[in-house]
Write a protein that holds these residues in place. Structure first.
Motif, PDB file in Angstrom:
ATOM      1  N   GLY A  53      -6.799  -7.633  -9.433  1.00  0.00           N
ATOM      2  CA  GLY A  53      -5.572  -8.534  -9.212  1.00  0.00           C
ATOM      3  C   GLY A  53      -4.546  -8.170 -10.583  1.00  0.00           C
ATOM      4  O   GLY A  53      -3.280  -7.753 -10.164  1.00  0.00           O
ATOM      5  N   LEU A  99      -3.365  -5.311  -7.909  1.00  0.00           N
ATOM      6  CA  LEU A  99      -2.507  -6.006  -7.044  1.00  0.00           C
ATOM      7  C   LEU A  99      -1.332  -6.448  -7.406  1.00  0.00           C
ATOM      8  O   LEU A  99      -0.218  -6.236  -6.863  1.00  0.00           O
ATOM      9  CB  LEU A  99      -3.371  -7.203  -6.532  1.00  0.00           C
ATOM     10  N   PHE A 100      -1.058  -6.703  -8.610  1.00  0.00           N
ATOM     11  CA  PHE A 100       0.247  -7.186  -9.375  1.00  0.00           C
ATOM     12  C   PHE A 100       1.225  -5.828  -9.185  1.00  0.00           C
ATOM     13  O   PHE A 100       2.238  -6.074  -8.956  1.00  0.00           O
ATOM     14  CB  PHE A 100       0.139  -7.745 -10.816  1.00  0.00           C
ATOM     15  N   TYR A 140     -12.427  -9.380  -9.609  1.00  0.00           N
ATOM     16  CA  TYR A 140     -11.326  -9.771  -9.252  1.00  0.00           C
ATOM     17  C   TYR A 140     -10.165  -9.815  -9.933  1.00  0.00           C
ATOM     18  O   TYR A 140      -9.071  -9.696  -9.386  1.00  0.00           O
ATOM     19  CB  TYR A 140     -11.543 -11.039  -8.121  1.00  0.00           C
TER      20      TYR A 140
END
Length: 304
Positions: free
Chosen positions: A25, A29-30, A21
């Motif tokens: 992330g 995701l960022f 994760y």
């Protein structure tokens, strides 16, 4: 007394569970949120940071002011500009035809590899993987040397008395480059499925009087569909956003969404528009991934 030594082990297991994760992330995701923010920023011919920005000194009011200042003007402009729609449709067409060509070329290769002896399989597997050991850009440049008017292809055709071909800077050259660069992504998943198939099923079909072509069509082909689906996704998704192959082999007349994004970023300096195009492209590609996951989940349920 036995709980003491287990505590470090439990902490290690938790860290191992959290690591994926953290990785997603940090590296997915960022950057995605950064591009998403750029896509709803004010359009300006400049480099980031783009307005609006969060005023952290204002606390919650600054955050609310940031979200209220976001607008979707860039997305509305994409809808009204035919250039982006044409680029999307052209990219989908190139990717679909390129994936189909990879399947036509790659399936016989994977089938032949699965039928070879273990020693020959290792050699052929290495031959498929070997192109990855060289730079993607260098491999595409090598095709320029082959396809250009005075290149190796026309030299060979002239040597045997055939007319020269003008392939460079045409859609045909783009398809050649796409198939060459992404063929291993089609061969390897299909080979992995075919290599694990139970050959006794084909023997049973032959004992029941089924000719080889019918046994292949009714036994081998259906069982290889998971590999075909995985290979198609691995080829289609990167082909849609491909930039290097159409830019170097397709010339200025070849329009694909990867070239459009590059032009918006580096030529027009319009980062919000480029980000909005990238977000729409990502949303388009989520659909086949979701369909593939559902198909895999259904196959697992049926296999239980």
């Amino acid at each position: 007394m036995s709980e003491g030594p287990l505590q470090p082990r439990k902490r290690g297991e938790r860290l191992a569970a959290i690591a994926p994760y953290l990785w997603l992330g940090l590296f997915f995701l960022f950057p995605f949120l950064l591009v998403l923010k750029l896509s709803v920023s004010d359009q300006a011919l400049a480099m980031p940071p783009y307005a609006p920005q969060i005023d952290w000194s204002a606390g919650l009011a600054g955050v609310k002011a940031f979200f209220s200042a976001l607008d979707f003007e860039t997305y509305a402009r994409l809808k009204n500009d035919d250039l982006y729609l044409v680029a999307y449709l052209s990219s989908l067409r190139f990717a679909a035809i390129g994936t189909a060509l990879c399947l036509l070329v790659g399936y016989p290769i994977a089938y032949g590899m699965a039928r070879c002896s273990p020693g020959a399989q290792k050699i052929l597997l290495m031959a498929v993987i070997l192109p990855f050991w060289t730079s993607f850009l260098i491999r595409v440049y090598a095709w320029i040397a082959i396809l250009k008017p005075e290149g190796l292809l026309n030299m060979g055709l002239e040597a045997i008395g055939l007319p020269a071909l003008s392939l460079l800077n045409t859609p045909v050259a783009v398809y050649i480059g796409l198939v060459y660069c992404y063929l291993p992504f089609m061969v390897l998943p299909i080979y992995a499925v075919l290599e694990k198939q139970d050959h006794s099923l084909l023997e049973a079909a032959a004992d029941l009087g089924s000719p080889p072509w019918k046994a292949f069509w009714q036994v081998t082909a259906p069982l290889s569909l998971p590999g075909v689906a995985a290979g198609a996704l691995l080829c289609f998704i990167p082909m849609v956003g491909e930039f290097v192959v159409p830019d170097l082999l397709g010339g200025a007349q070849t329009l694909m969404i990867g070239k459009t994004i590059w032009t918006e970023f580096f030529s027009n300096r319009d980062w919000p528009s480029a980000s909005a195009v990238a977000i729409v492209l990502l949303a388009t590609l989520v659909l086949p991934i979701v369909l593939y996951q559902r198909q895999q989940a259904r196959a697992l349920e049926e296999g239980r």
